[in-house]
Design an enzyme around this catalytic site. Structure first.
Site, PDB file in Angstrom:
ATOM      1  N   CYS A 134      79.898  28.869  72.806  1.00 47.48           N
ATOM      2  CA  CYS A 134      80.194  28.299  74.039  1.00 47.48           C
ATOM      3  C   CYS A 134      81.728  28.595  73.653  1.00 47.48           C
ATOM      4  O   CYS A 134      82.170  27.130  73.210  1.00 47.48           O
ATOM      5  CB  CYS A 134      80.190  27.270  74.966  1.00 47.48           C
ATOM      6  N   CYS A 137      83.782  26.495  75.912  1.00 45.55           N
ATOM      7  CA  CYS A 137      83.570  24.641  75.838  1.00 45.55           C
ATOM      8  C   CYS A 137      84.655  24.493  74.601  1.00 45.55           C
ATOM      9  O   CYS A 137      85.158  23.102  74.584  1.00 45.55           O
ATOM     10  CB  CYS A 137      82.338  24.640  75.238  1.00 45.55           C
ATOM     11  N   ASP A 138      84.420  25.091  72.962  1.00 48.03           N
ATOM     12  CA  ASP A 138      85.098  25.252  72.056  1.00 48.03           C
ATOM     13  C   ASP A 138      86.370  25.492  71.420  1.00 48.03           C
ATOM     14  O   ASP A 138      86.407  25.174  70.593  1.00 48.03           O
ATOM     15  CB  ASP A 138      84.014  24.666  70.869  1.00 48.03           C
TER      16      ASP A 138
END
Length: 306
Positions: A134, A137-138
């Site tokens: 992701c 997300c990261d």
């Protein structure tokens, strides 16, 4: 046979939020957490984009917080996996871990979707330490660093262009001699100066040490090998919705995601609701999953009040 008003299948932000709302509505839900209690977020180290955590939060801690909140309002949270369901008539029937039987007036499905991985032992070893599925997300953790994205479809192109806005360099590892993405997405990738597309390459191994990912060993289709130095390795080869249990009982889309009535969590079977990534091929964020868990519980409450 045990009976309940509401059975919630699966945990994660969607399942736990549904449990919070259903408990507060005095529906006394029973939730089975499944094979990955807390869902995909438990494989993420730091979550920085969930509202209310200004300094970020560890994925496991956030799921523990959500779980505790659901318990506080009386949700019956259980370890165990629903292995079979019969949605052909109400009350619906479920079998847990192949033995225990349960009847439910309504069901909320929050079984999520699993990211597809290449299946390399080194990829598993560095999951959460540089290996991610992701970018939104990261990606933030790799600002001004070099990263790689595996995949050649729209998702891979989206993730690569997103990462290109943060990172110094983005390699796209594409096993085919072309991108499968839409023309517009292909164009965007090709026009982004810090993206380098490596066609006809496969990942032989993810390289790293105690600090995490340091590189990747790539193998071209002609057999030649090349090593790239990277800090982040992002998978964008698709997700697999966890809908095997419901395949012949609910309407699914071509990819296997549960179809819900637009603007609601209602599935093709009355009294069965779906929340989170199991019905969301587009956004797949903790916050959208939690929101859809709330929607499912409210829809479920209205259904039971009728």
């Amino acid at each position: 046979m045990e009976t309940t008003k509401v059975l919630i299948i699966g945990s994660g932000p969607a399942g736990y939020t549904a449990a919070i709302y259903a408990s507060r509505a005095n529906l006394q839900p029973i939730l089975y957490e499944g094979i990955e209690p807390g869902g995909q977020l438990t494989t993420t180290t730091e979550i920085e984009n969930f509202p209310g955590y200004p300094d970020g939060v560890d994925g496991n801690r956030m799921m523990a917080d959500l779980r505790r909140q659901a318990e506080r309002f009386g949700a019956d949270l259980r370890t165990g996996t629903v292995t079979k369901v019969d949605l052909s008539s109400r009350p619906f029937h479920a079998i847990v871990d192949g033995t225990a039987e349960l009847a439910a007036e309504a069901v909320i499905i929050a079984t999520g979707a699993s990211a597809k991985y290449l299946g390399l032992p080194s990829e598993t070893k560095f999951r959460g330490q540089g290996v991610s599925a992701c970018a939104t997300c990261d990606g933030f953790f790799y600002r001004k660093k070099d990263v790689a994205v595996v995949g050649g479809g729209d998702t891979a192109c989206e993730e690569a262009t997103y990462l290109a806005s943060l990172c110094r360099k983005v390699y796209m590892i594409v096993r085919k001699p072309f991108l499968r993405a839409s023309k517009a997405m292909q164009q965007r990738v090709m026009q982004t100066p810090n993206i380098e597309v490596l066609f006809e390459h496969n990942t032989a191994e993810v390289l790293g040490d105690e600090t995490g990912v340091t590189g990747a060993l790539l193998r071209k289709t002609d057999g030649s090998e090349r090593r790239i130095e990277i800090s982040g390795f992002f998978l964008a080869i698709g997700h697999h919705p966890n809908t095997e249990l419901f395949a012949d009982q609910l309407e699914l889309d071509a990819e296997g995601y549960i179809r819900t009535e637009p603007g609601t969590s209602k599935t093709s079977v009355e009294g069965v609701f779906a929340a989170g990534d199991v019905q969301d091929p587009h956004y797949r964020q903790a916050i959208t999953a939690a929101g859809s868990g709330c929607i499912a519980a409210l829809d479920c409450e209205r259904f039971l009040l009728r």
